[in-house]
Write an enzyme that holds these catalytic residues in place. Sequence first.
Site, mmCIF file in Angstrom:
data_model
loop_
_atom_site.group_PDB
_atom_site.id
_atom_site.type_symbol
_atom_site.label_atom_id
_atom_site.label_comp_id
_atom_site.label_asym_id
_atom_site.label_seq_id
_atom_site.Cartn_x
_atom_site.Cartn_y
_atom_site.Cartn_z
ATOM 1 N N HIS A 95 0.825 -1.224 0.000
ATOM 2 C CA HIS A 95 0.000 0.000 0.000
ATOM 3 C C HIS A 95 0.861 1.276 0.000
ATOM 4 O O HIS A 95 0.494 2.278 0.633
ATOM 5 C CB HIS A 95 -0.953 0.021 1.208
ATOM 6 C CG HIS A 95 -1.952 -1.094 1.196
ATOM 7 N ND1 HIS A 95 -3.126 -1.021 0.497
ATOM 8 C CD2 HIS A 95 -1.922 -2.323 1.765
ATOM 9 C CE1 HIS A 95 -3.798 -2.157 0.648
ATOM 10 N NE2 HIS A 95 -3.085 -2.971 1.410
ATOM 11 N N ASN A 146 -10.253 -3.162 1.631
ATOM 12 C CA ASN A 146 -9.839 -3.104 0.225
ATOM 13 C C ASN A 146 -11.047 -2.820 -0.660
ATOM 14 O O ASN A 146 -12.175 -2.765 -0.175
ATOM 15 C CB ASN A 146 -9.232 -4.450 -0.193
ATOM 16 C CG ASN A 146 -7.762 -4.579 0.179
ATOM 17 O OD1 ASN A 146 -7.070 -3.589 0.363
ATOM 18 N ND2 ASN A 146 -7.301 -5.797 0.284
#
Length: 495
Positions: free
Chosen positions: A56, A129
Amino acid sequence: MTKKEKILTTASGRPYTEYENSMTVGPRGPILLQDYTFHEKMAHFNRERIPERVVHAKGTGAFGTFTITNNITSYTRAKVFDTIGKKTRVFLRFSRVAGERGSADTERDPRGFAIKFYTEDGNWDLAGNNTPVFFIKDPKKFDDFIHTQKRDPRTNCKSPTMVWDYWSLNPESLHQVLILMSDRGTPYSYRHMNGYGSHTFSFFNKKNERCWVKFHLKTKQGIKNFTGPEAEEMKAKDLDWAQRDLMEAIDRKDYPRWNMQIQIMTDEQAKTFRWNPFDLTKVWPHKEYPLIDVGILELNQVPENYFADVEQAAFAPANVVDGIGYSPDKMLQGRLLSYPDAHRYRLGVNYEQIPVNKCPYAVNNYQRDGFMRVDGNGGSEPNYRPNSFDNIKVDETTKEPAWQLESSVADWFDRNAEGEDDHYTQPGNLFRLMSDQEKKNTIRNIVGSMRGIESAKRDEIINRQLCHLFRADVALGTRIARGLGVNVEQFLPKK
Ligand code: NDP
């Protein structure tokens, strides 16, 4: 309006008399060691980059508001949900999972959807997500899996061989692989995708009754994706497309919004559910566990400084609040440990004091010292407990109901043992609900990616993956096999 004049100073507040020229011996001579202002500038610059997140790393974020629209207090006593119309400030960070900090926003990859709710019970982080499932269901496999998504140790290039080798050896990945390979793997922008808490969490109410819960955030902008070729084209035009899209929308007051919905499962239902309700590679079908409205999340403020708020943002699924609890989801259990641990490494042990992470309500405990302690460090208050001096109390009203566990034996249970090994029904259902065009695009994306497999093991990897695809859906397997020029007959049931 003219801005108030300020004096240029060093970090310690000493005014600069010269900012742009170094102190030298004569106009063309060497620089003097005593030009401290030069050292300070350079030394700070050298340390501007903090370690990027292992996953990320590329992301963007914004502040906003979460407004309750429906009463769900029969399930949870969390104060964030207690009144219709209640507003809670949030910070949301979107990200790509595998790419580095400078990588393209439009690469095929899951997207992070991490929300921090600054609630009066403490900060609640829902670090999800844009997909309801994940590639693996046991956190012990996470580092190996991520290695396959990053760079080959020898070539330092991305490697479809590593990727498909790993996926084909881990059939539980198939569900997420199919979502990733559909056009949802290349969202048009962060505004146009859903978010999912993905894990199963628990709720408990004022009567101390626990139920299981999944969180969904459905985009009010509508789902919009790039096709594979469109995503490639955008990559060549604008690496930061999704970041720019979000900032520009908020700046023109076109505030993006998501509808938060939940699915609820009772403990009794969990015991008879045909899949493991705590398996992160599975969803709960909507027909059996309908979506219940909760509230609207709106993003309406771009942070003034990217590094301060976006790069230093730290989310942890461990941060829940009274009324929200964990579940036996193994991936969630693993993340309870690994997320705060990653932040301690990247930002330091006092990362919760950084403004974007700081709880805006009272925080009282006996943690002291450590790098970058900037909150007064408890002043002269006692740094031990119990003590006879302060008046900090333990609030027993926030105690969670106990869990009833079925097994008292600790062991390394096979994650894919009988009863846990249906890796195919849900991906098959997903493929069958796609439109003809979505199917076509998904197949083209898979074939294109699998064509990149190179190695002496190429045929072995392809055949192993084709077996999984055939088991999910014969038409899916057949079309991919044909696309790869593989003899289909070997995978079909013998007549
Ligand atoms: P439903 O028909 O009730 O739901 C299908 C869901 O699939 C919708 O939420 C839709 O999202 C979503 N969807 C459509 N295309 C894609 C895609 N390419 N990638 C990911 N999601 C997509 O059926 P079920 O609840 O029985 O689920 C059937 C399958 O749908 C599952 O096996 C799963 O793969 C997928 N799915 C299910 C979800 C769930 O929580 N039950 C959540 C997301 C996906 P939207 O409404 O935004 O169009």
